[in-house]
Design a protein around this motif. Structure first.
Motif, PDB file in Angstrom:
ATOM      1  N   LYS A  46     -15.920 -12.498  15.153  1.00  0.00           N
ATOM      2  CA  LYS A  46     -14.994 -12.219  15.948  1.00  0.00           C
ATOM      3  C   LYS A  46     -13.964 -11.853  14.922  1.00  0.00           C
ATOM      4  O   LYS A  46     -13.499 -10.298  14.552  1.00  0.00           O
ATOM      5  N   ALA A  47     -13.050 -12.740  13.762  1.00  0.00           N
ATOM      6  CA  ALA A  47     -12.505 -12.557  13.112  1.00  0.00           C
ATOM      7  C   ALA A  47     -12.952 -11.294  11.916  1.00  0.00           C
ATOM      8  O   ALA A  47     -12.610 -10.617  11.152  1.00  0.00           O
ATOM      9  N   GLN A  48     -14.263 -11.778  11.144  1.00  0.00           N
ATOM     10  CA  GLN A  48     -14.829 -10.914  10.414  1.00  0.00           C
ATOM     11  C   GLN A  48     -15.077  -8.995  10.875  1.00  0.00           C
ATOM     12  O   GLN A  48     -14.642  -7.849  10.341  1.00  0.00           O
ATOM     13  N   GLU A  49     -15.253  -8.964  12.515  1.00  0.00           N
ATOM     14  CA  GLU A  49     -15.142  -7.809  12.711  1.00  0.00           C
ATOM     15  C   GLU A  49     -14.377  -7.487  12.894  1.00  0.00           C
ATOM     16  O   GLU A  49     -13.784  -5.986  12.799  1.00  0.00           O
ATOM     17  N   GLN A  50     -13.045  -8.234  13.018  1.00  0.00           N
ATOM     18  CA  GLN A  50     -11.941  -7.869  12.823  1.00  0.00           C
ATOM     19  C   GLN A  50     -11.596  -7.050  11.561  1.00  0.00           C
ATOM     20  O   GLN A  50     -10.887  -6.051  11.285  1.00  0.00           O
ATOM     21  N   GLY A  54     -11.248  -2.437  10.544  1.00  0.00           N
ATOM     22  CA  GLY A  54      -9.402  -2.823   9.844  1.00  0.00           C
ATOM     23  C   GLY A  54      -8.335  -3.094  10.678  1.00  0.00           C
ATOM     24  O   GLY A  54      -7.238  -2.548  10.320  1.00  0.00           O
ATOM     25  N   ASP A  55      -8.764  -3.706  11.876  1.00  0.00           N
ATOM     26  CA  ASP A  55      -7.561  -4.390  12.843  1.00  0.00           C
ATOM     27  C   ASP A  55      -7.131  -5.467  11.808  1.00  0.00           C
ATOM     28  O   ASP A  55      -7.378  -6.603  12.805  1.00  0.00           O
ATOM     29  N   VAL A  56      -6.737  -5.480  11.109  1.00  0.00           N
ATOM     30  CA  VAL A  56      -5.938  -7.030  10.552  1.00  0.00           C
ATOM     31  C   VAL A  56      -4.877  -7.172  10.611  1.00  0.00           C
ATOM     32  O   VAL A  56      -4.048  -5.784  10.080  1.00  0.00           O
ATOM     33  N   LEU A  62      -7.243 -14.813   9.619  1.00  0.00           N
ATOM     34  CA  LEU A  62      -8.348 -14.297   9.795  1.00  0.00           C
ATOM     35  C   LEU A  62      -9.487 -15.075   8.628  1.00  0.00           C
ATOM     36  O   LEU A  62     -10.185 -15.727   9.382  1.00  0.00           O
ATOM     37  N   MET A  63      -8.595 -14.529   7.373  1.00  0.00           N
ATOM     38  CA  MET A  63      -9.946 -15.500   7.343  1.00  0.00           C
ATOM     39  C   MET A  63      -9.533 -17.491   7.152  1.00  0.00           C
ATOM     40  O   MET A  63     -10.574 -18.365   6.793  1.00  0.00           O
TER      41      MET A  63
END
Length: 95
Positions: A46-50, A54-56, A62-63
């Motif tokens: 899910k973090a990779q998808e975000q 560009g929804d960061v 996330l990292m």
């Protein structure tokens, strides 16, 4: 504030540990660990998808999620390797 005797505290902690050990066996602990690793991997996905969308909001978080899943997967792999080595060693024992 009451200060307890150190041996009473140690005995209480030992009793708690023994109760936890009696309640779960290796299979249950391993199953819980695998479920935790699976949830970590899903969170990393899910973090990779975000990141890709560009929804960061917080890149560090996330990292951290992605690295946590990587480390837990490596740990699970090493546990599997050690269990397999132990099994192979047992199979080599002459009866």
């Amino acid at each position: 504030m009451k200060i307890e005797n150190i041996s009473a505290v140690a005995a209480n902690n030992l009793q708690n540990i023994q109760q936890k050990q009696n309640q779960s066996d290796f299979g249950e602990i391993l199953g819980e660990f695998i479920a935790d690793v699976n949830s970590d991997l899903k969170a990393a996905s899910k973090a990779q998808e975000q990141i890709l969308k560009g929804d960061v909001e917080n890149m560090v978080e996330l990292m951290t999620t992605i690295e946590k899943s990587d480390i837990s997967l490596r740990l699970l792999t090493e546990v599997r390797n050690k269990a397999l080595e132990a099994y192979q060693e047992i199979m080599r024992i002459q009866v």
